[in-house]
Enzyme design. Structure first.
Site, short mmCIF file in Angstrom:
data_model
loop_
_atom_site.label_atom_id
_atom_site.label_comp_id
_atom_site.label_asym_id
_atom_site.label_seq_id
_atom_site.Cartn_x
_atom_site.Cartn_y
_atom_site.Cartn_z
NE ARG A 291 -3.91 0.49 1.83
CZ ARG A 291 -5.15 0.50 2.33
NH1 ARG A 291 -5.41 1.19 3.43
NH2 ARG A 291 -6.12 -0.16 1.74
CG HIS B 178 -8.23 -0.02 -3.31
ND1 HIS B 178 -7.44 -1.09 -2.93
CD2 HIS B 178 -8.96 0.31 -2.21
CE1 HIS B 178 -7.69 -1.38 -1.65
NE2 HIS B 178 -8.60 -0.55 -1.19
CD GLN C 13 -12.89 -1.85 -1.55
OE1 GLN C 13 -12.13 -1.78 -0.60
NE2 GLN C 13 -14.12 -2.31 -1.42
CG ASP D 167 -13.47 6.17 -1.34
OD1 ASP D 167 -13.50 5.95 -0.11
OD2 ASP D 167 -12.40 6.18 -1.99
CB CYS E 219 -14.24 1.05 -0.61
SG CYS E 219 -13.71 2.75 -0.40
NE ARG F 177 -10.46 -5.49 -0.33
CZ ARG F 177 -9.73 -4.49 0.17
NH1 ARG F 177 -10.32 -3.46 0.74
NH2 ARG F 177 -8.40 -4.50 0.07
N1 CP Z 1 -11.37 -0.40 1.85
C1 CP Z 1 -10.13 -0.50 2.32
O1 CP Z 1 -9.16 -0.71 1.58
O2 CP Z 1 -10.03 -0.36 3.66
P1 CP Z 1 -8.69 -0.19 4.50
O3 CP Z 1 -8.12 1.14 4.15
O4 CP Z 1 -9.12 -0.28 5.93
O5 CP Z 1 -7.75 -1.30 4.12
N1 NVA Z 2 -9.82 6.64 -1.51
C1 NVA Z 2 -9.49 6.15 -0.19
C2 NVA Z 2 -9.75 4.68 -0.12
C3 NVA Z 2 -9.52 4.05 1.21
C4 NVA Z 2 -9.73 2.57 1.18
C5 NVA Z 2 -8.04 6.47 0.11
O1 NVA Z 2 -7.20 6.38 -0.78
O2 NVA Z 2 -7.75 6.84 1.25
#
Ligand code: CP
Ligand code: NVA
Length: 305
Positions: free
Chosen positions: A101, A128, A131, A223, A263, A290
């Site tokens: 990430r 993502h 997701q 989101d 999400c 997920r």
């Molecule tokens: N939706 C999602 O990716 O959640 P987290 O940021 O908690 O991993």
């Molecule tokens: N768009 C959000 C998604 C979190 C799962 C972010 O990038 O923080």
């Protein structure tokens, strides 16, 4: 499947369908394959916090008989302590797979190019994919088909939308987006989505007006307005997105029973009101899925190699 899962674009329609089928089987029977990843190790390299992504990958890997190693934001300090290229090379000597990430999407590309083991994008500023794959599984679970289903995404044209748009186009699920001026989804991804949708007989439409977008929608998706790393823009974003909240008025305007997806994490009072806690919300099914989808991804990338 390719070595890595960096974006949905690298997956063919049939690879996505295979993942969906396997996910369904694993949801029904979580230990279906025994321990196919016994003695394999998955590194979870995270530059940002996470609930779902981290935990669902950890549990998925445990169910498959493997181990995980969580490398928290300060741990490797990629980009400051050492460059992504060296991180990729070194981790490849220890572990069998890396979920990363990151802030910059280029970093995930560099990790994938320089590692000999599969790299899975656990969220970057552009995409993502895990997701989006889980989300289309959730849609299929609820409707039994993608054909003729309309998903309306209202809010920020961000990483989640970019991946969702390509996933929808690939499986033939109609998607329409409503984003404020200046917050549209990535232009090249919209063009890619439109091109794919033309082949799969679905549609990708980008507009501004949320009420127009949700008209007749089977699903409304949103989101957060302020993604991780955008905290400095918070005040401006809250103003710019003011008319894009998912609330009762917007949900009622679809004039049919419409499911609500997010999400998560959700910020009640910002992008969504307490309609997210109502009977048409399927947010916890999304979160659960997920794990099942990522188990299918890990199995496909690792056990079959
Ligand atoms: N939706 C999602 O990716 O959640 P987290 O940021 O908690 O991993
Ligand atoms: N768009 C959000 C998604 C979190 C799962 C972010 O990038 O923080």
């Amino acid at each position: 499947m390719n070595k890595d899962l960096v974006t949905i674009s690298s997956l063919s329609e049939s690879e996505i369908r295979e993942l969906l089928v396997l996910t369904g089987k694993l949801k029904k029977s979580p230990f279906l394959m025994g321990e196919p990843l016994k003695q394999r190790t998955l590194a979870l390299l995270f530059q940002k916090p996470s609930n779902r992504t981290r935990i669902s990958f950890e549990v998925a890997m445990t169910h498959l008989g493997g181990y995980t190693l969580y490398l928290s934001p300060g741990e490797i300090d990629m980009g400051r302590r050492e460059p992504p290229k060296d991180v990729a090379q070194v981790l490849s000597r220890y572990v069998d797979c890396i979920v990363a990430r990151v802030y910059a999407h280029d970093d995930i590309i560099t990790l994938a190019e320089n590692s000999s083991v599969p790299v899975i994008n656990g969220l970057s500023d552009r995409a993502h994919p895990c997701q989006a794959l889980s989300d289309i599984f959730t849609v299929l679970e609820k409707f039994g088909t993608f054909k003729g289903i309309k998903l309306a995404y209202v809010g920020d044209g961000n990483n989640v939308l970019n991946s969702l748009m390509i996933a929808c186009a690939k499986v033939g699920l109609d998607i329409v987006t409503a984003t404020p001026r200046g917050y549209e989804p990535t232009e090249s991804i919209v063009s890619e989505g439109i091109e794919i949708a033309a082949k799969t007989g679905s549609s990708v439409k980008v507009m501004k007006d949320p009420f127009e977008a949700v008209r007749g929608a089977d699903i409304v998706y949103t989101d957060v307005w302020v993604s991780m790393g955008q905290e400095d823009e918070r005040d401006k974003r809250l103003k710019d997105f003011r008319d894009y909240q998912i609330n009762e008025k917007l949900m009622k305007s679809t004039e049919k029973k419409t499911l609500l997806m997010h999400c998560l994490p959700a910020h009640r009072g910002e992008e969504v009101t307490d309609v997210i806690d109502g009977p048409n919300s399927i947010i916890y099914d999304q979160a659960e899925n997920r794990m099942h989808m990522q188990k299918a991804i890990l199995y496909t990338l690792l056990a079959k190699r």
